[in-house]
Design a protein around this motif. Structure first.
Motif, PDB file in Angstrom:
ATOM      1  N   ASP A 118       2.244  -2.149   3.466  1.00  0.00           N
ATOM      2  CA  ASP A 118       2.238  -1.580   2.288  1.00  0.00           C
ATOM      3  C   ASP A 118       1.608  -2.364   1.069  1.00  0.00           C
ATOM      4  OD1 ASP A 118       4.138  -3.471   1.764  1.00  0.00           O
ATOM      5  OD2 ASP A 118       5.629  -2.285   1.005  1.00  0.00           O
ATOM      6  N   HIS A 119       0.893  -3.494   1.333  1.00  0.00           N
ATOM      7  CA  HIS A 119       0.293  -4.416   0.493  1.00  0.00           C
ATOM      8  C   HIS A 119      -0.968  -5.152   0.978  1.00  0.00           C
ATOM      9  CE1 HIS A 119       3.026  -7.316   2.247  1.00  0.00           C
ATOM     10  NE2 HIS A 119       1.994  -8.316   1.734  1.00  0.00           N
ATOM     11  N   SER A 120      -1.926  -5.492   0.272  1.00  0.00           N
ATOM     12  CA  SER A 120      -2.869  -6.367   0.978  1.00  0.00           C
ATOM     13  C   SER A 120      -2.902  -7.684  -0.131  1.00  0.00           C
ATOM     14  CB  SER A 120      -4.335  -5.716   0.430  1.00  0.00           C
ATOM     15  OG  SER A 120      -4.644  -5.596  -0.868  1.00  0.00           O
ATOM     16  N   MET A 121      -3.189  -8.824   0.297  1.00  0.00           N
ATOM     17  CA  MET A 121      -3.275 -10.102  -0.400  1.00  0.00           C
ATOM     18  C   MET A 121      -4.554 -10.541  -0.503  1.00  0.00           C
ATOM     19  SD  MET A 121      -1.442 -12.753  -1.554  1.00  0.00           S
ATOM     20  CE  MET A 121       0.420 -12.761  -0.952  1.00  0.00           C
ATOM     21  N   LEU A 122      -5.275 -10.759  -1.438  1.00  0.00           N
ATOM     22  CA  LEU A 122      -6.617 -11.144  -1.887  1.00  0.00           C
ATOM     23  C   LEU A 122      -6.558 -12.527  -2.240  1.00  0.00           C
ATOM     24  CD1 LEU A 122      -6.554  -8.032  -2.686  1.00  0.00           C
ATOM     25  CD2 LEU A 122      -8.963  -8.482  -3.219  1.00  0.00           C
ATOM     26  N   ALA A 123      -7.592 -13.415  -2.118  1.00  0.00           N
ATOM     27  CA  ALA A 123      -7.621 -14.652  -2.442  1.00  0.00           C
ATOM     28  C   ALA A 123      -9.033 -15.063  -2.896  1.00  0.00           C
ATOM     29  CB  ALA A 123      -7.142 -15.800  -1.327  1.00  0.00           C
ATOM     30  N   LEU A 124      -9.144 -15.839  -3.864  1.00  0.00           N
ATOM     31  CA  LEU A 124     -10.270 -16.606  -4.374  1.00  0.00           C
ATOM     32  C   LEU A 124     -10.286 -18.311  -4.668  1.00  0.00           C
ATOM     33  CD1 LEU A 124     -13.023 -16.304  -6.010  1.00  0.00           C
ATOM     34  CD2 LEU A 124     -11.822 -16.007  -8.035  1.00  0.00           C
ATOM     35  N   TRP A 125     -11.370 -18.764  -3.936  1.00  0.00           N
ATOM     36  CA  TRP A 125     -11.222 -20.057  -3.803  1.00  0.00           C
ATOM     37  C   TRP A 125     -12.024 -20.633  -5.017  1.00  0.00           C
ATOM     38  CZ3 TRP A 125      -8.898 -24.227  -1.873  1.00  0.00           C
ATOM     39  CH2 TRP A 125      -9.791 -25.651  -1.779  1.00  0.00           C
ATOM     40  N   LEU A 126     -11.198 -21.642  -5.934  1.00  0.00           N
ATOM     41  CA  LEU A 126     -11.759 -22.170  -7.289  1.00  0.00           C
ATOM     42  C   LEU A 126     -12.155 -23.579  -7.291  1.00  0.00           C
ATOM     43  CD1 LEU A 126      -9.478 -20.796 -10.003  1.00  0.00           C
ATOM     44  CD2 LEU A 126     -11.400 -19.921  -9.224  1.00  0.00           C
ATOM     45  N   GLY A 127     -11.839 -24.202  -6.098  1.00  0.00           N
ATOM     46  CA  GLY A 127     -12.224 -25.601  -5.700  1.00  0.00           C
ATOM     47  C   GLY A 127     -13.547 -25.982  -5.325  1.00  0.00           C
ATOM     48  N   GLU A 128     -13.823 -27.073  -5.244  1.00  0.00           N
ATOM     49  CA  GLU A 128     -15.366 -27.647  -4.679  1.00  0.00           C
ATOM     50  C   GLU A 128     -15.655 -27.125  -3.282  1.00  0.00           C
ATOM     51  OE1 GLU A 128     -17.639 -29.776  -6.481  1.00  0.00           O
ATOM     52  OE2 GLU A 128     -16.404 -29.155  -8.329  1.00  0.00           O
ATOM     53  N   TRP A 166      -7.544   6.072  12.516  1.00  0.00           N
ATOM     54  CA  TRP A 166      -7.878   4.930  11.818  1.00  0.00           C
ATOM     55  C   TRP A 166      -9.095   5.021  10.632  1.00  0.00           C
ATOM     56  CZ3 TRP A 166      -5.692   0.375  13.609  1.00  0.00           C
ATOM     57  CH2 TRP A 166      -5.131   0.468  14.641  1.00  0.00           C
ATOM     58  N   LEU A 167      -8.857   4.381   9.776  1.00  0.00           N
ATOM     59  CA  LEU A 167      -9.558   4.488   8.316  1.00  0.00           C
ATOM     60  C   LEU A 167      -9.916   2.779   7.965  1.00  0.00           C
ATOM     61  CD1 LEU A 167     -10.432   6.686   6.375  1.00  0.00           C
ATOM     62  CD2 LEU A 167      -8.351   6.080   4.979  1.00  0.00           C
ATOM     63  N   GLN A 168     -11.424   2.776   8.010  1.00  0.00           N
ATOM     64  CA  GLN A 168     -11.791   1.386   7.631  1.00  0.00           C
ATOM     65  C   GLN A 168     -12.434   1.613   6.006  1.00  0.00           C
ATOM     66  OE1 GLN A 168     -13.983  -1.148  10.590  1.00  0.00           O
ATOM     67  NE2 GLN A 168     -15.342  -1.859   8.726  1.00  0.00           N
ATOM     68  N   VAL A 169     -11.918   0.768   5.259  1.00  0.00           N
ATOM     69  CA  VAL A 169     -12.241   0.971   4.024  1.00  0.00           C
ATOM     70  C   VAL A 169     -12.851  -0.342   3.300  1.00  0.00           C
ATOM     71  CG1 VAL A 169     -11.215   1.460   1.715  1.00  0.00           C
ATOM     72  CG2 VAL A 169     -10.272   2.721   3.406  1.00  0.00           C
ATOM     73  N   LEU A 227      -6.790   0.846   7.818  1.00  0.00           N
ATOM     74  CA  LEU A 227      -5.417   1.555   7.679  1.00  0.00           C
ATOM     75  C   LEU A 227      -5.450   2.269   8.933  1.00  0.00           C
ATOM     76  CD1 LEU A 227      -6.891   1.212   4.649  1.00  0.00           C
ATOM     77  CD2 LEU A 227      -4.954   2.635   3.988  1.00  0.00           C
ATOM     78  N   ALA A 228      -4.059   2.975   9.157  1.00  0.00           N
ATOM     79  CA  ALA A 228      -3.856   3.778  10.270  1.00  0.00           C
ATOM     80  C   ALA A 228      -2.491   4.516  10.008  1.00  0.00           C
ATOM     81  CB  ALA A 228      -3.413   2.753  11.460  1.00  0.00           C
ATOM     82  N   LEU A 229      -2.876   5.612  10.631  1.00  0.00           N
ATOM     83  CA  LEU A 229      -1.886   6.984  10.579  1.00  0.00           C
ATOM     84  C   LEU A 229      -1.572   7.317  11.892  1.00  0.00           C
ATOM     85  CD1 LEU A 229      -0.147   8.777   8.803  1.00  0.00           C
ATOM     86  CD2 LEU A 229      -2.064  10.362   8.934  1.00  0.00           C
ATOM     87  N   TRP A 230      -0.115   7.255  12.493  1.00  0.00           N
ATOM     88  CA  TRP A 230       0.305   7.603  13.749  1.00  0.00           C
ATOM     89  C   TRP A 230       0.397   9.288  13.549  1.00  0.00           C
ATOM     90  CZ3 TRP A 230       0.127   6.304  18.329  1.00  0.00           C
ATOM     91  CH2 TRP A 230       1.215   6.955  19.235  1.00  0.00           C
ATOM     92  N   HIS A 254      -1.120  10.104   2.063  1.00  0.00           N
ATOM     93  CA  HIS A 254      -1.038  10.779   3.046  1.00  0.00           C
ATOM     94  C   HIS A 254      -0.280  10.157   4.337  1.00  0.00           C
ATOM     95  CE1 HIS A 254      -4.630  12.704   0.891  1.00  0.00           C
ATOM     96  NE2 HIS A 254      -4.046  13.985   1.635  1.00  0.00           N
ATOM     97  N   GLY A 255       0.094   8.980   4.003  1.00  0.00           N
ATOM     98  CA  GLY A 255       1.205   8.421   4.934  1.00  0.00           C
ATOM     99  C   GLY A 255       0.505   7.133   5.651  1.00  0.00           C
ATOM    100  N   PHE A 256      -0.792   6.873   5.308  1.00  0.00           N
ATOM    101  CA  PHE A 256      -1.498   5.843   6.040  1.00  0.00           C
ATOM    102  C   PHE A 256      -0.910   4.282   5.434  1.00  0.00           C
ATOM    103  CE2 PHE A 256      -4.777   8.642   6.739  1.00  0.00           C
ATOM    104  CZ  PHE A 256      -5.522   8.393   7.706  1.00  0.00           C
ATOM    105  N   THR A 257      -1.030   3.302   6.171  1.00  0.00           N
ATOM    106  CA  THR A 257      -0.406   2.104   6.000  1.00  0.00           C
ATOM    107  C   THR A 257      -1.592   1.117   6.202  1.00  0.00           C
ATOM    108  OG1 THR A 257       0.801   1.817   8.122  1.00  0.00           O
ATOM    109  CG2 THR A 257       1.996   2.476   6.227  1.00  0.00           C
ATOM    110  N   PHE A 258      -1.523   0.063   5.715  1.00  0.00           N
ATOM    111  CA  PHE A 258      -2.520  -1.190   6.303  1.00  0.00           C
ATOM    112  C   PHE A 258      -2.082  -1.570   7.707  1.00  0.00           C
ATOM    113  CE2 PHE A 258      -3.066  -2.198   1.422  1.00  0.00           C
ATOM    114  CZ  PHE A 258      -4.276  -2.031   1.508  1.00  0.00           C
ATOM    115  N   HIS A 259      -3.104  -1.726   8.431  1.00  0.00           N
ATOM    116  CA  HIS A 259      -2.952  -2.333   9.705  1.00  0.00           C
ATOM    117  C   HIS A 259      -3.309  -3.906   9.635  1.00  0.00           C
ATOM    118  CE1 HIS A 259      -4.082  -3.405  13.882  1.00  0.00           C
ATOM    119  NE2 HIS A 259      -3.008  -2.499  14.145  1.00  0.00           N
ATOM    120  N   HIS A 260      -4.369  -4.100   9.070  1.00  0.00           N
ATOM    121  CA  HIS A 260      -5.085  -5.406   8.717  1.00  0.00           C
ATOM    122  C   HIS A 260      -5.913  -5.466   7.814  1.00  0.00           C
ATOM    123  CE1 HIS A 260      -7.906  -4.272  11.849  1.00  0.00           C
ATOM    124  NE2 HIS A 260      -8.592  -5.161  11.288  1.00  0.00           N
TER     125      HIS A 260
END
Lengths: 242, 242
Positions: free
Chosen positions: B54-64, A27-30, A58-61, A44-50
């Motif tokens: 394989d991706h992350s989703m970021l967000a920025l709140w611009l409202g009040e 597990w890799l917390q970034v 990230l985690a690598l099995w 190195h094969g890690f993917t996002f877990h959450h």
């Protein structure tokens, strides 16, 4: 899963060595500010877990076959409250703003993190309608996958029975177009509602006529073994133990 | 939420302009290989909303005021199956490997993404015990927050009633220490079980004696309005419409 190791994001490590040692996963917390490390780990094969707010995980099995690491949360939880006035047989319903079809439905919305089902129902009813209420029971559960409003995850939607503590309507104009106390029998028959609302109206009508023990799942709080925290258990009420 | 914009990760953009234009929020989807962009976005106030593989989703709140963006999934869903042989009054129970207390419980585990409640129960029962079964009803729901096995998120644990299609036990030695068909009345009284298992055993006993309509939430599939996909609705069964 045993033999799982957690690595500080800056440490030097050896995946080859860990695999040889029989470790099953890494597990890799970034922290978000060091996100370049996530890109490096991906090579190195890690993917996002959450990811949550200020960090990603990230985690690598490393084990044999497919990953047996548990996944992250898969469901959002939404709760609606059917506030039923037993003395009049009327229930509190709203029509959403910004919807094409003007369908009556029960006020409700998404649970906040850590919020109990009944608390969400009571809070959302108050925010949308200004009516104070009290949790009585759980009536119905809907499960829906690949939900467009849930970032393609699943949705669990629960409808609770609530009792009114106040009756004056002061609805939120940002969320609601209309808000009324409507006869349950009318709601069960009207075409101006959703299939699930009509179904719950029929349940409520049956409860009014034959007793709510016929439709309710009652709630009980029990202590969790390992944490001492309470959990909520819902099921059909059993007669008291003889 | 209206006025939400989505930005390709490499485009040039102007947060000041968007805010002036009345945009409420900015979403930023970042491939894992370009994660340095997440760190850069964080310096402008973006935070992680979620991340998948394989991706992350970021967000920025611009409202009040506080962000009104919907959160990501908050619950993992676990399902256990109580396989009840009505002809003998026996139910299929297991003892987990690697637990300190040898408590009887119903086989079960986490739902895979997109998997229906009943399918999880049937699959987990087969994987743990080798017994084939059929979904009958939902019996009980437990909600628990800050669950240690759920990465500090919430856990929804559902127990289903199943009917056996086969009876020979061939249990998984990696997961189970023991597996047996045990009398429901014995399970309801023994101290070698968990409080929730004992409770469900009492429900099953009541169902055997007074009819399962007294304890079951039956399931029905209905079409979702917007997608045409089916959803599953669970509630107490109502008598057929007159």
């Amino acid at each position: 899963i045993t033999n799982v190791i957690q690595v500080p994001s800056k440490s030097h490590y050896s995946l080859v060595q860990w695999k040889a040692d029989g470790k099953m996963a890494v597990w890799l917390q970034v922290p978000i500010s060091l996100s370049r490390c996530a890109a490096a780990a991906a090579t190195h094969g890690f993917t996002f877990h959450h990811a949550k707010s200020d960090h990603s995980m990230l985690a690598l099995w490393l084990g044999e076959g497919e990953s047996r690491l548990p996944g992250f949360a898969t469901h959002q939880v939404g709760v609606a409250g059917a506030v039923l006035d037993e003395s009049t047989g009327k229930v509190l319903v709203v029509q959403d703003k910004n919807k094409t079809k003007n369908a009556w439905k029960f006020p409700g919305g998404l649970s906040d993190p850590g919020e109990n089902i009944g608390s969400t129902a009571v809070r959302e009813v108050f925010e949308e309608t200004g009516v104070r209420s009290k949790f009585r029971s759980l009536l119905s559960i809907r499960q829906q996958h690949r939900h467009p409003g849930a970032f393609d995850m699943s949705d669990m939607y629960l409808i609770c029975r609530l009792s009114p503590l106040t009756y004056d309507i002061n609805f939120c104009p940002h969320e609601c177009l209309r808000c009324e106390w409507l006869s349950v029998s009318e709601l069960a028959e009207t075409s101006s509602t959703t299939p699930i609302t009509a179904r719950v109206a029929r349940l409520l009508l049956y409860g009014l006529e034959h007793g709510f023990d016929k439709i309710d799942l009652t709630m009980e709080e029990l202590p969790a073994v390992y944490s001492g925290m309470l959990y909520q258990l819902y099921h059909r009420q059993l007669p008291a133990k003889s």
